[in-house]
Write a protein that holds these residues in place. Structure first.
Motif, PDB file in Angstrom:
ATOM      1  N   ILE A 124      26.420   5.344 -66.456  1.00 45.25           N
ATOM      2  CA  ILE A 124      26.467   6.805 -66.476  1.00 45.25           C
ATOM      3  C   ILE A 124      25.240   7.313 -65.734  1.00 45.25           C
ATOM      4  O   ILE A 124      24.104   7.017 -66.108  1.00 45.25           O
ATOM      5  N   LEU A 125      25.499   8.021 -64.640  1.00 56.28           N
ATOM      6  CA  LEU A 125      24.420   8.574 -63.821  1.00 56.28           C
ATOM      7  C   LEU A 125      24.216  10.042 -64.171  1.00 56.28           C
ATOM      8  O   LEU A 125      25.183  10.806 -64.252  1.00 56.28           O
ATOM      9  N   SER A 126      22.968  10.436 -64.369  1.00 56.45           N
ATOM     10  CA  SER A 126      22.641  11.846 -64.571  1.00 56.45           C
ATOM     11  C   SER A 126      22.296  12.436 -63.216  1.00 56.45           C
ATOM     12  O   SER A 126      21.378  11.952 -62.540  1.00 56.45           O
ATOM     13  N   THR A 127      23.047  13.446 -62.807  1.00 54.67           N
ATOM     14  CA  THR A 127      22.822  14.101 -61.516  1.00 54.67           C
ATOM     15  C   THR A 127      22.593  15.590 -61.759  1.00 54.67           C
ATOM     16  O   THR A 127      22.892  16.102 -62.851  1.00 54.67           O
TER      17      THR A 127
ATOM     18  N   THR B  82      30.291   9.109 -64.334  1.00 55.92           N
ATOM     19  CA  THR B  82      30.561   7.769 -64.833  1.00 55.92           C
ATOM     20  C   THR B  82      31.044   6.880 -63.696  1.00 55.92           C
ATOM     21  O   THR B  82      31.955   7.253 -62.951  1.00 55.92           O
TER      22      THR B  82
ATOM     23  N   ASP C 182      26.549  14.627 -65.521  1.00 55.59           N
ATOM     24  CA  ASP C 182      26.711  13.176 -65.616  1.00 55.59           C
ATOM     25  C   ASP C 182      27.945  12.719 -64.833  1.00 55.59           C
ATOM     26  O   ASP C 182      28.967  13.409 -64.820  1.00 55.59           O
TER      27      ASP C 182
END
Length: 128
Positions: free
Chosen positions: A87-90, A96, A94
């Motif tokens: 899970i990337l926080s941008t 997935t 977020d």
């Protein structure tokens, strides 16, 4: 005579049941522990990064750094099938990433589903 036929039939059914139970047993998970070089083919071109897997039975933990962004995730290895999620926080929220693939000895390959952006192929080769 009937007893002998019945006994033979029961033994045969027992043998078939034992064979079926062996076939139903889950395959031993492939060993993916260690350092890998991963390449993901994206619309912006190939992105290659080092990745590390820690494995405990069929459970895995994944860690990598792509373009300065730390990525970690967890997943499973079932037989030769591998799957993990990151899970990337941008700034847009977020996202997935779901990686799925097959392990073949010192290599693996599959696709990563990148949220609404689509799926992209990836490959990996174990480092020596």
């Amino acid at each position: 005579m009937r007893f002998r036929i019945l006994l033979t039939a029961l033994l045969a059914l027992g043998a078939i049941g034992a064979l079926a139970a062996q076939d139903a047993a889950p395959a031993k998970p492939a060993n993916v522990a260690g350092d890998w070089e991963m390449t993901t083919q994206s619309p912006q071109g190939d992105m290659t990064a080092d990745a590390a897997f820690v494995q405990d039975g069929d459970k895995i933990k994944f860690a990598s750094s792509v373009m300065g962004m730390e990525m970690t995730g967890e997943g499973t290895v079932k037989g030769q099938d591998i799957e993990w999620t990151v899970i990337l926080s941008t700034p847009q929220g977020d996202m997935t990433l779901t990686y799925k693939g097959k392990v073949e000895g010192e290599t693996m390959a599959g696709e990563v589903q990148a949220g609404d952006f689509g799926a992209f192929p990836w490959t990996a080769k174990k480092k020596q």
